[in-house]
Design a protein around this motif. Structure first.
Motif, short mmCIF file in Angstrom:
data_model
loop_
_atom_site.label_atom_id
_atom_site.label_comp_id
_atom_site.label_asym_id
_atom_site.label_seq_id
_atom_site.Cartn_x
_atom_site.Cartn_y
_atom_site.Cartn_z
N ASN A 24 -0.20 -15.74 -2.47
CA ASN A 24 1.10 -15.07 -2.51
C ASN A 24 0.99 -13.66 -3.08
O ASN A 24 1.67 -12.73 -2.62
CB ASN A 24 2.09 -15.90 -3.33
CG ASN A 24 2.45 -17.20 -2.64
OD1 ASN A 24 2.42 -17.28 -1.40
ND2 ASN A 24 2.79 -18.22 -3.42
N ILE A 25 0.15 -13.50 -4.11
CA ILE A 25 -0.03 -12.17 -4.70
C ILE A 25 -0.62 -11.20 -3.68
O ILE A 25 -0.18 -10.05 -3.54
CB ILE A 25 -0.92 -12.26 -5.96
CG1 ILE A 25 -0.18 -12.98 -7.08
CG2 ILE A 25 -1.36 -10.87 -6.42
CD1 ILE A 25 -1.03 -13.27 -8.30
N LEU A 26 -1.62 -11.66 -2.94
CA LEU A 26 -2.24 -10.81 -1.92
C LEU A 26 -1.26 -10.46 -0.81
O LEU A 26 -1.24 -9.33 -0.30
CB LEU A 26 -3.47 -11.51 -1.35
CG LEU A 26 -4.65 -11.68 -2.31
CD1 LEU A 26 -5.76 -12.48 -1.65
CD2 LEU A 26 -5.18 -10.32 -2.76
N LYS A 27 -0.41 -11.42 -0.41
CA LYS A 27 0.59 -11.15 0.63
C LYS A 27 1.59 -10.12 0.15
O LYS A 27 1.96 -9.20 0.89
CB LYS A 27 1.31 -12.45 1.00
CG LYS A 27 0.49 -13.40 1.84
CD LYS A 27 1.30 -14.63 2.22
CE LYS A 27 0.49 -15.59 3.10
NZ LYS A 27 1.27 -16.80 3.46
N ASN A 31 2.34 -6.42 1.75
CA ASN A 31 3.68 -6.00 2.17
C ASN A 31 4.11 -4.72 1.48
O ASN A 31 4.70 -3.83 2.10
CB ASN A 31 4.68 -7.12 1.90
CG ASN A 31 4.45 -8.34 2.76
OD1 ASN A 31 3.88 -8.24 3.85
ND2 ASN A 31 4.90 -9.49 2.30
N GLU A 32 3.81 -4.60 0.20
CA GLU A 32 4.17 -3.39 -0.54
C GLU A 32 3.43 -2.17 0.00
O GLU A 32 4.00 -1.08 0.12
CB GLU A 32 3.87 -3.58 -2.02
CG GLU A 32 4.78 -4.58 -2.71
CD GLU A 32 4.40 -4.81 -4.16
OE1 GLU A 32 3.41 -4.17 -4.60
OE2 GLU A 32 5.09 -5.59 -4.85
N ILE A 33 2.16 -2.35 0.33
CA ILE A 33 1.38 -1.24 0.90
C ILE A 33 1.94 -0.84 2.26
O ILE A 33 2.06 0.35 2.57
CB ILE A 33 -0.10 -1.64 1.01
CG1 ILE A 33 -0.71 -1.81 -0.39
CG2 ILE A 33 -0.88 -0.59 1.79
CD1 ILE A 33 -2.12 -2.36 -0.37
N ARG A 39 7.22 4.17 4.70
CA ARG A 39 8.10 5.15 4.08
C ARG A 39 7.50 6.55 4.14
O ARG A 39 8.21 7.53 4.43
CB ARG A 39 8.36 4.75 2.62
CG ARG A 39 9.44 5.59 1.94
CD ARG A 39 9.58 5.25 0.48
NE ARG A 39 9.88 3.84 0.28
CZ ARG A 39 9.06 2.97 -0.29
NH1 ARG A 39 7.86 3.37 -0.72
NH2 ARG A 39 9.41 1.71 -0.44
N ASP A 40 6.21 6.64 3.89
CA ASP A 40 5.54 7.94 3.97
C ASP A 40 5.58 8.49 5.40
O ASP A 40 5.81 9.69 5.60
CB ASP A 40 4.09 7.82 3.49
CG ASP A 40 4.00 7.52 2.00
OD1 ASP A 40 4.98 7.79 1.28
OD2 ASP A 40 2.94 7.01 1.56
#
Length: 320
Positions: A24-27, A31-33, A39-40
């Motif tokens: 879950n942490i890796l997912k 997603n955040e990346i 956004r960039d």
């Protein structure tokens, strides 16, 4: 599922929970990346669009494209890409209201597309126009007077590419792997969700590699008529059908050689259907311009069209 030989199941306490937490942490990190990257990209496109709008205002106020503005426009084209560049240009065409401004805007767009006319023409034929005709683009592009101006722009871009078959981009004098670059541009537009795939019944999609610039333009030209043929199966009058009429009328206004080059591959069945829909928009002179009287098949198609036009057009009663 059995474990590979030599491996034993991890029997440490809470292994399954730790494993699920790590997944879950890796997912979440992925997603955040992805969100940050998107956004960039949106910010870059927004800044690029703002720069284009500012440059366009300068060109519009001066009513001419200077060497400096051409260089800056070429820089924006290289940064944003062909599809983005053509989309921005067509957006400026739709923003005009008066016929004189629309005509002026169309001429300026045509001159700007010469930064890389073959690539811009391919983007117009396989990406912009199919999106608009599919209803996913801005439908006001098909309304008067923007619709006529878009048809005129398409006709002149096609005629220029057919006449100057080896024209290259303004940005560089010689670009390596030119055919690969243009093929990649076409493949990007012809993805599984492509609008042209939805509308065209043809299986000849531009996806093969190693094709020359001339072959890609020819295939896009054929695909445009196949798209028109699919649209005209609907018997109702609508802006899409009006765009097809405007395209043919703009072709007829060209020189004999250019008109023949653009209309020679048009399916005769498409023209017959258009005559049945609105016979008043055609005349014997128009049919003589459309069909190639130098070939036997062209003369047959011309005779069929003339007979169809004569039988449909109401006769004026003779007053004695």
């Amino acid at each position: 599922m059995p474990l590979p030989e030599g491996e034993e199941m991890d029997t440490r306490p809470f292994f399954a929970k730790r494993n699920d937490m790590m997944v879950n942490i890796l997912k979440n990190m992925r997603n955040e990346i992805a969100v940050a990257k998107q956004r960039d990209e949106n910010n870059q496109i927004s800044n690029l669009s703002a720069s284009f709008t500012k440059l366009w205002e300068v060109v519009w106020d001066n009513s001419q494209v200077t060497l400096d503005t051409t260089k800056e426009m070429a820089r924006l084209y290289t940064t944003g890409g062909t599809h983005w560049f053509v989309k921005m240009l067509i957006g400026k065409l739709n923003s005009q209201v008066y016929s004189e401004d629309v005509s002026k805007c169309g001429d300026m767009i045509f001159s700007m597309m010469h930064i890389d006319l073959p690539a811009c023409t391919l983007s117009l034929l396989i990406n912009t126009i199919p999106s608009i005709l599919a209803g996913d683009g801005e439908m006001e592009s098909l309304c008067y007077p923007a619709g006529n101006a878009l048809a005129r722009l398409t006709v002149h871009c096609l005629a220029a590419n057919i006449k100057i078959k080896t024209s290259g981009p303004y940005t560089t004098k010689k670009r390596k792997f030119r055919s690969v670059e243009l093929t990649d541009l076409c493949n990007h537009a012809f993805n599984p969700a492509s609008k042209m795939r939805k509308l065209s019944t043809s299986d000849k999609i531009i996806q093969a590699g190693g094709q020359t610039q001339e072959q890609l333009i020819t295939q896009a030209h054929h695909s445009l008529y196949q798209l028109f043929h699919q649209i005209c199966t609907d018997s109702s009058k609508n802006p899409k059908l009006e765009f097809v009429y405007a395209f043919i009328e703009q072709c007829i206004e060209l020189d004999n050689e250019d008109c023949s080059a653009l209309m020679s591959i048009m399916p005769a069945s498409l023209l017959y259907h258009l005559i049945r829909m609105e016979p008043s928009r055609f005349s014997p002179h128009c049919l003589l311009r459309i069909f190639d009287t130098g070939s036997q098949q062209g003369r047959r198609n011309l005779l069929t069209g003339l007979c169809l036009l004569r039988n449909i057009t109401p006769r004026t009663p003779v007053v004695k």
